[in-house]
Scaffold this active site. Structure first.
Site, mmCIF file in Angstrom:
data_model
loop_
_atom_site.group_PDB
_atom_site.id
_atom_site.type_symbol
_atom_site.label_atom_id
_atom_site.label_comp_id
_atom_site.label_asym_id
_atom_site.label_seq_id
_atom_site.Cartn_x
_atom_site.Cartn_y
_atom_site.Cartn_z
ATOM 1 C CG ASP A 342 -1.785 1.196 1.341
ATOM 2 O OD1 ASP A 342 -2.656 1.360 0.474
ATOM 3 O OD2 ASP A 342 -1.599 1.982 2.293
ATOM 4 C CD GLU A 378 -2.175 2.257 -3.417
ATOM 5 O OE1 GLU A 378 -3.328 2.648 -3.685
ATOM 6 O OE2 GLU A 378 -1.744 2.176 -2.254
#
Length: 702
Positions: A342, A378
């Site tokens: 993330d 990401e």
């Protein structure tokens, strides 16, 4: 109680069958007490007197799995120097393998008083906070083997443990929303029939329900608020939270592996749940605040490139060790097959800018364990210069945000999209070819947990996040969505038919694109969140997958498209197209060719046309340049992909020099979308009418 010196490594609580070794790092502490917690609310404190390189440690014979514990750190409380030690706060072990309980929010878990933030708060947090748990590392893995599915065979399914399983009619109530539910035959059968090879789980590291959300009657449903990087989130365990969550998670991984499905974890190493200077003191902040967090020039405050209040200090050897130890633990002890990082750009911020040469990438590259699993970035954060799609090192794959945006733009009718769409369809060579990566570096997706579901993408022009309690201010406002003529629910049959066609268009485009496709859970059922594009706090029916009793046409279509891709290597090439005949294949035709709807090869003028929204793509199954696993030549059928993203019916001409006879195998204009073996046979030069916003795929046998 006997207390032996113990060892400084490994960090955390390590049970060896006779007792437990405890070790914790802190450079800020004057002294540290290990607190053994008892069910009557009392605790036994043991000072950790042995110190090696700022690691305090002790071995306690007879301390068994299930024992709850925490640390009390004695040291300076001087926020102006970045120091926030406070022995009144019972702290979680950063290396805890399991965590018990939940936070009872109140002033007790904060290091300051609400009315006087500058004043130290000495209220005891122990009755109000979570506790670390000693776990038994033994588990009978039997003959468990990692599937090790290569990227070109991979189909990723992003799912939430609770959201995927809460409403499945075949699951008993006690298993819904748990790790055990993931191992249930009904869930595994759905995934295998769908053609999924990897289950990407939204955060399962122990996370915290934010104080603000709890006060609002909401929860941090998504879980991007980690406090324990080694501990499976205890609320997803059906067996208990005194270590049972570890066994239950391992059992789920074992069952998924038996079905040939990899497990990828969405991990949040960019920040923790302790927030900014006004956040709670739960673990890292009280153990050694300046060693774990990026502080500003005024050490009272935190650098925040994540939008959450803090960022971990990626140039600290102790933070880097924590992350690498955590990653290795989940691979070696929990048998997971990869990670999706993330806001991964934050991990590359060793100083200020995102740096491809940062220590984190060096550590991952040389690690013999972590470097061998799937690593998915990401590739952005919210800091300056944080959008880094295409800029991660060669070992990494990336969520391709540019693929998502371009595909959405094409099907909603944005002008001047066709040329970029061609690049995204063929693996985004502009992003990945220069550094030696291949099409498989692109994780292609149209929807994910963050944003509209597939159904809402074609049903709403605007977000509808009122249920989140922020007056619809939260969530992305620019969604590249189109409601097909009516906002939200409607009885208009024309609008409903167009939406169904658009859903099929997105699924088909995803599966026909080079790269690695990723589906979001429930999209195969046209799951809706009522226009909420930021359902992070909706632990309820808004977020749960509504499993239909008898399947659906979209499910059948999605399965057919996934299996079409899996059956044909021309859709999952390991090398970029050459745009010319391939040497050694004895085929005079190029490996790929582009045509206007009239059957003529595309010119630069055609690509540059602002109103062009339709084209035909020829994929040559006889011109695949990469060899098979034993060096053999790979051959496949050839395909014509016809895309009509315009608002009107267009007549397409089958190109005359690329095959004499074809069969229609996909037509998104029909309700079924795919009719294997029953599609019309067409000849070179034939004319096919593609209705507005539709795809047709033609196949020519090898």
């Amino acid at each position: 109680m006997q207390v032996w010196p113990g060892e400084a490594y490994p960090l955390g609580a390590t049970y060896d069958g006779a007792g437990t070794n405890f070790a914790v790092f802190s450079e800020a502490a004057d002294r540290i007490e290990l607190c053994l917690l008892h069910d009557d609310g009392s605790e036994t404190a043991v000072e950790l007197r042995e110190t090696d390189a700022f690691v305090r440690h002790a071995y306690l014979p007879g301390i068994m799995p299930g024992q709850r514990y925490g640390f009390r750190v004695h040291g300076p409380y001087a926020p102006e120097r970045g120091l926030r030690s406070n022995s009144a706060k019972l702290l979680l072990d950063p290396y805890a393998r399991a965590i018990s309980g939940s936070i009872k929010w109140g002033e007790e878990v904060y290091g300051y008083h609400f009315e006087s933030p500058e004043k130290r708060n000495d209220l005891d947090s122990a009755p109000h906070t979570m506790t670390s748990v000693v776990v038994n590392p033994y588990f009978d893995w039997g003959d468990d083997r990692a599937p090790r599915t290569e990227y070109h065979h991979t189909v990723i399914y992003e799912a939430h443990v609770k959201g995927l399983t809460m409403r499945h009619p075949a699951l008993p109530d006690e298993l819904r929303g748990t790790y055990a539910a993931l191992a249930h035959p009904a869930i595994i059968e759905h995934l295998t029939k769908l053609g999924v090879t990897a289950l990407e789980l939204m955060p399962v590291h122990q996370f915290v329900n934010d104080h603000r959300l709890v006060d609002m009657g909401l929860n941090n449903y998504w879980g991007y608020n980690t406090i324990g990087f080694f501990a499976p989130h205890n609320a997803y365990a059906s067996w208990g939270d005194r270590g049972q969550q570890v066994l239950e998670f391992k059992s789920a991984v074992k069952a998924l592996h038996e079905a040939g499905i990899e497990v990828i974890l969405d991990v949040v190493y960019n920040h923790t749940a302790e927030g900014n200077h006004l956040g709670p003191t739960l673990s890292f902040k009280g153990i050694d605040n300046p060693s774990y967090y990026r502080l500003t020039d005024d050490p009272r405050y935190y650098m925040d490139t994540t939008g959450t209040g803090n960022s971990l200090l990626m140039r600290s050897p102790h933070v880097l060790q924590l992350i690498m130890d955590s990653l290795r633990y989940w691979v070696t002890e929990m048998h997971v097959d990869g990670f999706r990082f993330d806001l991964a750009a934050t991990l590359a911020r060793q100083f200020h800018e995102v740096d491809r040469l940062s220590s984190f990438f060096d550590l991952v590259q040389q690690d013999p364990v972590v470097s061998q699993v799937k690593l998915i970035a990401e590739p952005w954060d919210v800091g300056e210069g944080g959008y880094q799609v295409g800029n991660f090192p060669p070992l990494w794959t990336e969520w391709n945000g540019k693929y998502r945006d371009t595909v959405r733009d094409l099907w909603r009718g944005e002008p001047r999209t066709l040329a970029e769409f061609a690049g995204r369809l063929t693996g985004s060579s502009d992003l990945y070819q220069d550094d030696g990566r291949r099409p498989l570096a692109s994780i292609n997706f149209v929807t994910c947990h963050d944003g509209f579901t597939l159904n809402d993408l074609v049903s709403y022009n605007e977000k509808h996040n009122e249920a989140n309690g922020e007056d619809n201010r939260d969530g992305e406002s620019h969604n590249r969505s189109w409601n097909c003529g009516a906002e939200g629910e409607t009885d208009d049959e024309d609008v409903l038919a167009l939406r169904a066609r658009q859903r099929r268009n997105f699924i088909a485009t995803l599966m026909l694109s080079q790269g690695v496709p990723m589906l979001a859970h429930g999209d195969e059922f046209a799951r809706s969140q009522g226009g909420n594009n930021n359902a992070y706090c909706q632990d309820n029916e808004i977020s749960y997958v509504p499993w239909p009793k008898d399947g659906s046409e979209l499910l059948d279509f999605t399965r057919a498209m996934v299996w079409l891709r899996r059956d044909h290597p021309v859709f999952r090439r390991r090398r970029f197209f050459h745009g010319r005949p391939v040497e050694g294949t004895h085929d005079e035709l190029s490996d790929i060719a582009w045509f206007t709807p009239s059957g003529e090869e595309m010119t630069q003028e055609d690509w540059d046309s602002s109103h062009a929204r339709a084209l035909t793509v020829f994929l040559n199954g006889h011109a695949i340049s990469e060899p098979g696993p034993r060096g053999e030549r790979i051959t496949d059928d050839s395909f014509l992909l016809m895309f009509n993203a315009s608002p009107e019916t267009i007549e397409f001409v089958v190109p005359v020099d690329h095959g004499r006879q074809w069969q229609v195998i996909v037509d998104t204009a029909s309700d079924e979308g795919v009719a294997p073996g029953t599609g019309a046979k067409v000849q070179a030069g034939d004319r096919l009418a593609l209705v507005d916003r539709s795809i047709m795929v033609l196949q020519r046998p090898a």
